[in-house]
Write an enzyme that holds these catalytic residues in place. Structure first.
Site, PDB file in Angstrom:
ATOM      1  N   HIS A  92      -0.059  -8.615  -9.269  1.00 28.38           N
ATOM      2  CA  HIS A  92       0.985  -8.459  -8.257  1.00 28.38           C
ATOM      3  C   HIS A  92       1.881  -9.694  -8.154  1.00 28.38           C
ATOM      4  O   HIS A  92       2.596  -9.882  -7.173  1.00 28.38           O
ATOM      5  CB  HIS A  92       0.356  -8.165  -6.891  1.00 28.38           C
ATOM      6  N   ASP A 157       0.133  -7.673   4.007  1.00 29.54           N
ATOM      7  CA  ASP A 157       0.744  -6.389   4.354  1.00 29.54           C
ATOM      8  C   ASP A 157       0.288  -5.285   3.409  1.00 29.54           C
ATOM      9  O   ASP A 157       0.106  -4.136   3.820  1.00 29.54           O
ATOM     10  CB  ASP A 157       2.268  -6.493   4.325  1.00 29.54           C
ATOM     11  N   GLU A 268       5.253  -9.218  13.585  1.00 33.76           N
ATOM     12  CA  GLU A 268       6.165  -9.398  12.456  1.00 33.76           C
ATOM     13  C   GLU A 268       7.568  -9.001  12.908  1.00 33.76           C
ATOM     14  O   GLU A 268       7.789  -8.678  14.068  1.00 33.76           O
ATOM     15  CB  GLU A 268       5.736  -8.577  11.228  1.00 33.76           C
TER      16      GLU A 268
END
Length: 537
Positions: A92, A157, A268
């Protein structure tokens, strides 16, 4: 048994000799099991960013940490070897950080996935925790821990990342203001160093290695297992979003929320640049949206902002989540009637990005280039940073979310390798409020996608150039920002990134990976070969 070990050793030696040699007299590393070498794979040559493609010479799929140790011991036995090694979870990264050009990629998902939950009994001292292998996904840990009514305290997240991968960076999300990053919630690690040593480390045992590896960008060792702190998990949460048309009010309310850690469990926020960004942000949020902002009010582009926060619904507590949310909302200054509240399961909330992933896959926008830029920005520079960002990008064509939310510096362990901005922190302040404010650092994540149907390679290069301009400008003395998941191409840039931590970072490198074998894709250390061994630029 002794003959078998000897035979394995000889075969591994031949493989590594072949990889190190300029003469490719061994064509297929897979011929030399039992370390389970494979020829290079497509996955090992790419990552989520789809910007950099560096094929390795071989791929190792280890069946145990001992096999990783054996590989690294062979490579570290000679200073003449040019072979480098990168550990890969799910790939990732954005700029090839988990790649190893002409080296060896270790695919960590081949290690047996183990999760052992240890729940603290009532009346016992200590904590609940999970022992979990480094190649395990965070979503797998969540699913298993919830069976015991527990969960890790802090998250990323996106949950389909490996334990070892996020701990090698920091691991941040909306819980970071309250519990710190994931690297602040680790009790113990098992690590294979660049020298091939298998070491169990913790804050009290081999603590220098423990702190080096956490946030260490893979430079000191490969995490093969971790002991993660757990807490009681709620069954449901109250998830709230409120919209703003003024940046100062938006950030003021965010900072108010992170000061309420006894009431709030997640904070957030994000920018709303267009109709598309507004509606895409509601893919996972199960509420009817009746908000139709005017993005060209007065003939000029208008930008809106959204705060989202979460309150855990704990049945044992006197006040329920609805009452807490109502009380908090009275102190916020969002646009009139532009607040939306839903109740969802804890798992669905934490796994919310999965829904966005599936939506993007259906639109053909997941397996594309992702020129992301993540920054830590001092509180004193966040408004200038946002102005810089909006002056640089085109809001109408920006594809992807832009996250903005505050975290608190005192939730981070300064002994780890992770880096936060230092501008303004520790300086003499004119008043107490300013000094307190510099404890706040903002996370800004420009998480854009490059749609190949309307963005050529030249278009992608323009996005990358915009990222470089923003990072270089924001990293200057006026703002003092730092990259998160950093990417630099020059040694001086890395030294400036680590600042006062550079000398310690270098000492740790020389202690735990003296030949610079590990994580070449980060581009921090480049080896020079001589009869006396490598040096570092």
């Amino acid at each position: 048994m002794e003959f078998s070990v000897f035979f394995t050793t000889v075969k591994v030696f031949l493989v590594l000799l072949a990889l190190s040699s300029p003469f490719k007299f061994i064509q297929s590393p897979s011929d030399f099991g039992p370390l389970n070498f494979l020829e290079t794979t497509t996955e090992a040559s790419e990552d989520f960013g789809r910007i950099v493609f560096n094929p390795p010479s071989a791929v190792l799929r280890p069946r145990s940490p001992k096999e990783i140790s054996q590989l690294l011991k062979f490579l570290s036995a000679s200073s003449f070897s040019k072979v480098t090694v990168a550990a890969r979870g799910v790939g990732h990264s954005i700029h090839g950080q988990a790649q190893a050009l002409k080296g060896i990629v270790i695919e960590m998902d081949s290690l047996p996935s183990t999760i052992k939950i240890h729940k603290k009994r009532e009346g016992d001292s200590g904590f609940s925790f999970a022992d979990v292998s480094g190649g395990t996904l965070w979503v797998e840990l969540l699913e298993e821990s919830l069976k015991h009514g527990l969960a890790p305290r802090t998250w990323t997240d996106y949950l389909y990342l490996t334990i070892g991968g996020t701990l090698s960076n920091a691991g941040i999300s909306g819980q970071t203001f309250k519990h710190g990053p994931q690297i602040s919630n680790v009790l113990r690690l098992d690590v294979v160093t660049g020298k091939g040593d298998l070491v169990t480390c913790s804050p009290t045992q081999s603590s220098e290695l423990f702190n080096a590896v956490l946030g260490g960008l893979g430079q000191f060792g490969i995490i093969t297992s971790a002991r993660i702190l757990l807490q009681d998990a709620p069954e449901k949460v109250k998830w709230v979003r409120a919209f703003y048309n003024d940046f100062d009010t938006f950030t003021k309310d965010q900072e108010l929320l992170v000061s309420m850690a006894d009431k709030i469990d997640y904070v957030e926020g994000f920018m709303v640049l267009s109709e598309q960004s507004l509606h895409s942000s509601f893919v996972a949020f199960p509420s009817h949206l009746d908000f139709t902002p005017d993005f060209h009010a007065g003939g000029r582009p208008a930008v809106y902002y959204c705060i989202e926060f979460v309150v855990h619904n704990q049945p044992a507590e006197e006040s329920d989540a609805d009452q807490v949310v109502e009380a908090i909302a009275k102190h916020l200054n969002f646009m009139p009637a532009r607040i939306y509240k839903v109740e969802v399961s804890y798992f669905d909330f934490l796994n919310r990005v999965r829904m966005e992933e599936l939506s993007l896959k259906r639109r053909g926008l997941w397996d594309v280039s992702h020129p992301w830029l993540n920054m830590f920005v001092p509180r004193s520079g966040i408004k200038k940073f946002t102005e810089l960002l909006l002056d640089t990008i085109s809001p109408d064509t920006f594809e992807g979310p832009i996250l903005i939310y505050p975290i608190l510096r005192d939730k981070w362990n300064s002994n780890t390798s992770a880096v936060l901005p230092t501008r303004g922190y520790g300086e003499k302040k004119k008043d107490e409020e300013d000094a307190e404010g510099e404890k706040v650092v903002y996370v800004v994540g420009m998480l854009r996608s490059s749609n190949p149907s309307d963005c050529s390679r030249e278009c992608l290069e323009e996005m990358l150039q915009q990222n470089r301009y923003i990072a270089e400008t924001a990293g200057g003395p006026a703002m003092g920002a730092k990259q998160y998941l950093p990417y630099y191409t020059q040694g001086q840039q890395w030294r400036e990134h680590f600042g006062g931590k550079w000398d310690r970072f270098l000492v740790r490198k020389l202690e735990f990976d003296p030949l610079g074998i590990l994580a070449p894709g980060q581009g921090i250390f480049r080896r020079k070969y001589s009869i006396s061994g490598p040096t570092f630029e």
